[in-house]
Write a protein that holds these residues in place. Structure first.
Motif, PDB file in Angstrom:
ATOM      1  N   MET A   1       0.810  -1.192   0.000  1.00  0.00           N
ATOM      2  CA  MET A   1       0.000   0.000   0.000  1.00  0.00           C
ATOM      3  C   MET A   1       0.852   1.253   0.000  1.00  0.00           C
ATOM      4  O   MET A   1       0.333   2.341   0.086  1.00  0.00           O
ATOM      5  CB  MET A   1      -0.904   0.020   1.221  1.00  0.00           C
ATOM      6  N   ALA A   2       2.149   1.107  -0.070  1.00  0.00           N
ATOM      7  CA  ALA A   2       3.007   2.281  -0.081  1.00  0.00           C
ATOM      8  C   ALA A   2       2.634   3.174  -1.249  1.00  0.00           C
ATOM      9  O   ALA A   2       2.199   2.719  -2.289  1.00  0.00           O
ATOM     10  CB  ALA A   2       4.458   1.849  -0.172  1.00  0.00           C
ATOM     11  N   GLY A   3       2.827   4.453  -1.059  1.00  0.00           N
ATOM     12  CA  GLY A   3       2.565   5.372  -2.148  1.00  0.00           C
ATOM     13  C   GLY A   3       1.182   5.985  -2.134  1.00  0.00           C
ATOM     14  O   GLY A   3       0.757   6.538  -3.136  1.00  0.00           O
ATOM     15  N   LEU A   4       0.462   5.898  -1.020  1.00  0.00           N
ATOM     16  CA  LEU A   4      -0.832   6.566  -0.955  1.00  0.00           C
ATOM     17  C   LEU A   4      -0.602   8.070  -0.956  1.00  0.00           C
ATOM     18  O   LEU A   4       0.360   8.569  -0.378  1.00  0.00           O
ATOM     19  CB  LEU A   4      -1.602   6.139   0.297  1.00  0.00           C
ATOM     20  N   ASP A   5      -1.472   8.790  -1.640  1.00  0.00           N
ATOM     21  CA  ASP A   5      -1.287  10.220  -1.818  1.00  0.00           C
ATOM     22  C   ASP A   5      -1.704  11.034  -0.598  1.00  0.00           C
ATOM     23  O   ASP A   5      -1.146  12.088  -0.335  1.00  0.00           O
ATOM     24  CB  ASP A   5      -2.071  10.682  -3.052  1.00  0.00           C
ATOM     25  N   THR A 110      -1.720  -8.312   8.302  1.00  0.00           N
ATOM     26  CA  THR A 110      -0.292  -8.265   8.014  1.00  0.00           C
ATOM     27  C   THR A 110      -0.079  -7.771   6.588  1.00  0.00           C
ATOM     28  O   THR A 110      -0.769  -8.188   5.669  1.00  0.00           O
ATOM     29  CB  THR A 110       0.338  -9.667   8.194  1.00  0.00           C
ATOM     30  N   GLY A 111       0.862  -6.829   6.420  1.00  0.00           N
ATOM     31  CA  GLY A 111       1.150  -6.261   5.110  1.00  0.00           C
ATOM     32  C   GLY A 111       0.324  -5.037   4.767  1.00  0.00           C
ATOM     33  O   GLY A 111       0.597  -4.344   3.797  1.00  0.00           O
ATOM     34  N   LYS A 127       1.997   3.272   9.644  1.00  0.00           N
ATOM     35  CA  LYS A 127       2.974   2.182   9.585  1.00  0.00           C
ATOM     36  C   LYS A 127       2.348   0.985   8.876  1.00  0.00           C
ATOM     37  O   LYS A 127       1.128   0.843   8.821  1.00  0.00           O
ATOM     38  CB  LYS A 127       3.401   1.745  10.998  1.00  0.00           C
ATOM     39  N   THR A 128       3.212   0.097   8.373  1.00  0.00           N
ATOM     40  CA  THR A 128       2.770  -1.150   7.753  1.00  0.00           C
ATOM     41  C   THR A 128       2.917  -2.277   8.771  1.00  0.00           C
ATOM     42  O   THR A 128       3.976  -2.424   9.399  1.00  0.00           O
ATOM     43  CB  THR A 128       3.593  -1.456   6.483  1.00  0.00           C
ATOM     44  N   ILE A 129       1.887  -3.081   8.909  1.00  0.00           N
ATOM     45  CA  ILE A 129       1.850  -4.158   9.907  1.00  0.00           C
ATOM     46  C   ILE A 129       2.732  -5.316   9.457  1.00  0.00           C
ATOM     47  O   ILE A 129       2.614  -5.817   8.337  1.00  0.00           O
ATOM     48  CB  ILE A 129       0.397  -4.648  10.111  1.00  0.00           C
ATOM     49  N   SER A 130       3.633  -5.760  10.354  1.00  0.00           N
ATOM     50  CA  SER A 130       4.473  -6.921  10.054  1.00  0.00           C
ATOM     51  C   SER A 130       3.957  -8.185  10.740  1.00  0.00           C
ATOM     52  O   SER A 130       4.203  -9.297  10.262  1.00  0.00           O
ATOM     53  CB  SER A 130       5.931  -6.665  10.447  1.00  0.00           C
ATOM     54  N   ASN A 131       3.249  -8.026  11.854  1.00  0.00           N
ATOM     55  CA  ASN A 131       2.686  -9.177  12.571  1.00  0.00           C
ATOM     56  C   ASN A 131       1.595  -8.669  13.509  1.00  0.00           C
ATOM     57  O   ASN A 131       1.623  -7.524  13.942  1.00  0.00           O
ATOM     58  CB  ASN A 131       3.779  -9.906  13.368  1.00  0.00           C
ATOM     59  N   ILE A 132       0.654  -9.559  13.816  1.00  0.00           N
ATOM     60  CA  ILE A 132      -0.451  -9.197  14.707  1.00  0.00           C
ATOM     61  C   ILE A 132      -0.654 -10.309  15.724  1.00  0.00           C
ATOM     62  O   ILE A 132      -0.639 -11.493  15.374  1.00  0.00           O
ATOM     63  CB  ILE A 132      -1.775  -9.029  13.923  1.00  0.00           C
ATOM     64  N   LEU A 133      -0.840  -9.920  16.958  1.00  0.00           N
ATOM     65  CA  LEU A 133      -1.262 -10.824  18.023  1.00  0.00           C
ATOM     66  C   LEU A 133      -2.513 -10.216  18.639  1.00  0.00           C
ATOM     67  O   LEU A 133      -2.754  -9.017  18.485  1.00  0.00           O
ATOM     68  CB  LEU A 133      -0.175 -10.960  19.091  1.00  0.00           C
ATOM     69  N   GLY A 135      -4.330  -8.069  20.706  1.00  0.00           N
ATOM     70  CA  GLY A 135      -3.944  -6.961  21.573  1.00  0.00           C
ATOM     71  C   GLY A 135      -2.589  -6.340  21.279  1.00  0.00           C
ATOM     72  O   GLY A 135      -2.151  -5.466  22.012  1.00  0.00           O
ATOM     73  N   GLU A 136      -1.916  -6.775  20.206  1.00  0.00           N
ATOM     74  CA  GLU A 136      -0.615  -6.176  19.893  1.00  0.00           C
ATOM     75  C   GLU A 136      -0.383  -6.151  18.381  1.00  0.00           C
ATOM     76  O   GLU A 136      -0.677  -7.107  17.675  1.00  0.00           O
ATOM     77  CB  GLU A 136       0.517  -6.938  20.585  1.00  0.00           C
ATOM     78  N   ILE A 137       0.136  -5.008  17.915  1.00  0.00           N
ATOM     79  CA  ILE A 137       0.432  -4.818  16.499  1.00  0.00           C
ATOM     80  C   ILE A 137       1.930  -4.555  16.369  1.00  0.00           C
ATOM     81  O   ILE A 137       2.481  -3.695  17.072  1.00  0.00           O
ATOM     82  CB  ILE A 137      -0.352  -3.607  15.927  1.00  0.00           C
ATOM     83  N   PHE A 138       2.592  -5.284  15.462  1.00  0.00           N
ATOM     84  CA  PHE A 138       4.025  -5.131  15.234  1.00  0.00           C
ATOM     85  C   PHE A 138       4.269  -4.501  13.869  1.00  0.00           C
ATOM     86  O   PHE A 138       3.509  -4.723  12.927  1.00  0.00           O
ATOM     87  CB  PHE A 138       4.719  -6.504  15.277  1.00  0.00           C
ATOM     88  N   PHE A 139       5.369  -3.755  13.754  1.00  0.00           N
ATOM     89  CA  PHE A 139       5.746  -3.109  12.497  1.00  0.00           C
ATOM     90  C   PHE A 139       7.260  -3.005  12.463  1.00  0.00           C
ATOM     91  O   PHE A 139       7.928  -3.144  13.490  1.00  0.00           O
ATOM     92  CB  PHE A 139       5.079  -1.735  12.361  1.00  0.00           C
ATOM     93  N   ASN A 140       7.856  -2.804  11.260  1.00  0.00           N
ATOM     94  CA  ASN A 140       9.309  -2.841  11.092  1.00  0.00           C
ATOM     95  C   ASN A 140      10.000  -1.488  11.180  1.00  0.00           C
ATOM     96  O   ASN A 140      11.197  -1.426  11.415  1.00  0.00           O
ATOM     97  CB  ASN A 140       9.667  -3.482   9.744  1.00  0.00           C
TER      98      ASN A 140
END
Length: 186
Positions: A1-5, A110-111, A127-133, A135-140
Protein backbone atom coordinates in the motif's frame (compact mmCIF):
# COMPACT_ATOMS: atom_id res chain seq x y z
CA UNK A 1 0.00 0.00 0.00
CA UNK A 2 3.01 2.28 -0.08
CA UNK A 3 2.56 5.37 -2.15
CA UNK A 4 -0.83 6.57 -0.95
CA UNK A 5 -1.29 10.22 -1.82
CA UNK A 6 -3.20 11.31 1.28
CA UNK A 7 -4.97 9.97 4.37
CA UNK A 8 -8.53 11.05 5.18
CA UNK A 9 -8.20 12.03 8.84
CA UNK A 10 -11.36 14.02 9.56
CA UNK A 11 -13.58 11.65 11.55
CA UNK A 12 -17.16 10.88 10.59
CA UNK A 13 -20.18 12.66 11.97
CA UNK A 14 -21.31 9.84 14.26
CA UNK A 15 -24.87 11.24 14.30
CA UNK A 16 -25.16 9.72 10.83
CA UNK A 17 -24.39 6.21 9.57
CA UNK A 18 -20.92 5.03 8.67
CA UNK A 19 -21.52 2.38 6.06
CA UNK A 20 -18.96 -0.24 5.04
CA UNK A 21 -20.10 -2.62 2.34
CA UNK A 22 -18.59 -4.97 -0.23
CA UNK A 23 -18.52 -4.36 -3.97
CA UNK A 24 -18.16 -6.91 -6.76
CA UNK A 25 -17.83 -6.28 -10.48
CA UNK A 26 -19.28 -8.90 -12.83
CA UNK A 27 -20.06 -9.29 -16.49
CA UNK A 28 -23.34 -10.82 -17.64
CA UNK A 29 -23.56 -12.58 -20.98
CA UNK A 30 -26.96 -13.63 -22.24
CA UNK A 31 -27.28 -16.48 -24.72
CA UNK A 32 -29.90 -16.49 -27.50
CA UNK A 33 -31.83 -18.99 -25.41
CA UNK A 34 -32.09 -16.47 -22.58
CA UNK A 35 -29.68 -18.19 -20.18
CA UNK A 36 -27.26 -15.89 -18.38
CA UNK A 37 -23.62 -16.50 -17.56
CA UNK A 38 -21.93 -14.30 -15.00
CA UNK A 39 -18.17 -13.80 -14.88
CA UNK A 40 -16.17 -11.95 -12.25
CA UNK A 41 -14.24 -8.92 -13.50
CA UNK A 42 -12.39 -8.51 -10.19
CA UNK A 43 -10.51 -11.33 -8.48
CA UNK A 44 -11.48 -10.07 -5.00
CA UNK A 45 -14.41 -8.18 -3.55
CA UNK A 46 -13.65 -4.62 -2.47
CA UNK A 47 -14.79 -2.56 0.47
CA UNK A 48 -16.76 0.64 0.02
CA UNK A 49 -16.89 3.17 2.83
CA UNK A 50 -19.54 5.89 2.96
CA UNK A 51 -19.98 8.49 5.66
CA UNK A 52 -20.61 12.18 6.31
CA UNK A 53 -18.10 14.38 8.03
CA UNK A 54 -18.14 17.89 9.42
CA UNK A 55 -15.14 20.22 9.68
CA UNK A 56 -14.97 21.95 13.03
CA UNK A 57 -12.12 24.43 12.47
CA UNK A 58 -10.54 26.56 9.77
CA UNK A 59 -7.52 24.25 9.86
CA UNK A 60 -9.68 21.20 9.06
CA UNK A 61 -11.54 23.10 6.34
CA UNK A 62 -8.30 24.27 4.71
CA UNK A 63 -6.89 20.73 4.86
CA UNK A 64 -10.04 19.25 3.32
CA UNK A 65 -10.25 21.77 0.49
CA UNK A 66 -6.53 21.54 -0.35
CA UNK A 67 -6.45 17.73 -0.29
CA UNK A 68 -9.66 17.24 -2.24
CA UNK A 69 -8.45 19.68 -4.89
CA UNK A 70 -4.93 18.22 -5.08
CA UNK A 71 -5.54 14.52 -4.43
CA UNK A 72 -9.27 14.01 -4.99
CA UNK A 73 -8.67 11.68 -7.94
CA UNK A 74 -5.69 9.83 -6.42
CA UNK A 75 -5.37 6.98 -3.93
CA UNK A 76 -6.35 7.79 -0.37
CA UNK A 77 -5.81 5.92 2.86
CA UNK A 78 -9.11 5.67 4.70
CA UNK A 79 -9.23 4.67 8.34
CA UNK A 80 -11.88 2.00 8.88
CA UNK A 81 -13.56 4.15 11.52
CA UNK A 82 -15.74 1.39 13.11
CA UNK A 83 -12.63 -0.83 13.64
CA UNK A 84 -11.01 1.59 16.09
CA UNK A 85 -8.53 0.19 18.59
CA UNK A 86 -7.14 2.18 21.52
CA UNK A 87 -3.60 2.23 22.93
CA UNK A 88 -3.57 0.69 26.41
CA UNK A 89 0.06 1.59 27.13
CA UNK A 90 2.13 4.56 26.00
CA UNK A 91 4.06 4.10 22.75
CA UNK A 92 7.43 5.85 22.60
CA UNK A 93 9.72 7.00 19.83
CA UNK A 94 11.61 3.96 18.52
CA UNK A 95 9.00 1.36 19.54
CA UNK A 96 8.27 -1.44 17.05
CA UNK A 97 4.92 -2.55 18.51
CA UNK A 98 1.73 -1.15 19.96
CA UNK A 99 -0.36 -2.62 22.77
CA UNK A 100 -4.04 -2.01 22.01
CA UNK A 101 -7.32 -3.03 23.63
CA UNK A 102 -8.01 -5.58 20.87
CA UNK A 103 -7.12 -6.54 17.30
CA UNK A 104 -9.73 -9.28 17.09
CA UNK A 105 -12.78 -8.82 14.86
CA UNK A 106 -11.13 -5.79 13.25
CA UNK A 107 -9.59 -5.39 9.78
CA UNK A 108 -5.95 -5.24 10.90
CA UNK A 109 -3.96 -7.42 8.45
CA UNK A 110 -0.29 -8.27 8.01
CA UNK A 111 1.15 -6.26 5.11
CA UNK A 112 -1.54 -3.56 5.34
CA UNK A 113 -1.25 -0.15 6.94
CA UNK A 114 -2.62 1.24 10.18
CA UNK A 115 -2.84 4.86 11.27
CA UNK A 116 -2.40 6.47 14.68
CA UNK A 117 -4.45 9.64 15.04
CA UNK A 118 -3.75 12.06 17.88
CA UNK A 119 -5.82 14.64 19.70
CA UNK A 120 -4.34 17.52 17.70
CA UNK A 121 -5.61 17.75 14.12
CA UNK A 122 -3.15 16.42 11.54
CA UNK A 123 -1.15 14.57 14.22
CA UNK A 124 -0.84 11.17 12.55
CA UNK A 125 1.61 8.35 12.01
CA UNK A 126 1.19 5.55 9.45
CA UNK A 127 2.97 2.18 9.59
CA UNK A 128 2.77 -1.15 7.75
CA UNK A 129 1.85 -4.16 9.91
CA UNK A 130 4.47 -6.92 10.05
CA UNK A 131 2.69 -9.18 12.57
CA UNK A 132 -0.45 -9.20 14.71
CA UNK A 133 -1.26 -10.82 18.02
CA UNK A 134 -4.46 -10.39 20.02
CA UNK A 135 -3.94 -6.96 21.57
CA UNK A 136 -0.61 -6.18 19.89
CA UNK A 137 0.43 -4.82 16.50
CA UNK A 138 4.03 -5.13 15.23
CA UNK A 139 5.75 -3.11 12.50
CA UNK A 140 9.31 -2.84 11.09
CA UNK A 141 9.86 0.93 11.00
CA UNK A 142 10.18 2.57 14.44
CA UNK A 143 7.72 5.17 15.69
CA UNK A 144 8.79 8.78 15.19
CA UNK A 145 6.46 10.28 17.82
CA UNK A 146 5.34 9.49 21.36
CA UNK A 147 1.70 8.37 21.60
CA UNK A 148 -0.19 8.53 24.92
CA UNK A 149 -2.54 5.93 26.32
CA UNK A 150 -5.96 6.34 24.69
CA UNK A 151 -4.64 7.29 21.21
CA UNK A 152 -6.75 5.94 18.37
CA UNK A 153 -5.43 3.23 16.04
CA UNK A 154 -7.30 2.32 12.84
CA UNK A 155 -6.71 -0.16 10.02
CA UNK A 156 -6.36 1.63 6.66
CA UNK A 157 -7.77 0.71 3.26
CA UNK A 158 -6.39 2.12 0.03
CA UNK A 159 -9.31 3.75 -1.79
CA UNK A 160 -10.38 6.19 -4.46
CA UNK A 161 -12.98 8.82 -3.69
CA UNK A 162 -16.00 8.77 -5.99
CA UNK A 163 -16.29 11.68 -8.41
CA UNK A 164 -18.41 14.70 -7.59
CA UNK A 165 -17.87 15.19 -3.86
CA UNK A 166 -19.82 18.31 -2.84
CA UNK A 167 -18.98 20.56 0.10
CA UNK A 168 -21.95 22.10 1.91
CA UNK A 169 -20.93 25.20 3.85
CA UNK A 170 -22.82 25.57 7.12
CA UNK A 171 -20.78 28.34 8.79
CA UNK A 172 -17.48 30.10 8.07
CA UNK A 173 -15.46 27.18 9.48
CA UNK A 174 -17.97 24.35 9.14
CA UNK A 175 -18.41 22.36 5.98
CA UNK A 176 -20.28 19.09 5.61
CA UNK A 177 -19.28 16.50 3.02
CA UNK A 178 -20.63 13.05 2.24
CA UNK A 179 -17.71 10.82 1.36
CA UNK A 180 -17.96 7.66 -0.74
CA UNK A 181 -14.77 5.71 -1.49
CA UNK A 182 -14.05 2.25 -2.93
CA UNK A 183 -11.03 0.10 -2.11
CA UNK A 184 -8.47 -0.11 -4.92
CA UNK A 185 -6.39 -3.22 -4.04
CA UNK A 186 -3.49 -1.61 -5.93
Amino acid sequence: MAGLDSYFIIPPDWKEKVKISHVWRTSIKTAKTGHEKRASLWTKKRKRISFSTLTISREELAWLQANLFESGHKQWGFPLWPDRAVLISQASVGDLSLKVNSTEFREFETGKEFILIGEIFDSIEVKTISNILPGEIFFNVPLTHDWPVGSDVYPVISSRISDGQILFRETTDTVKISVDATETLE
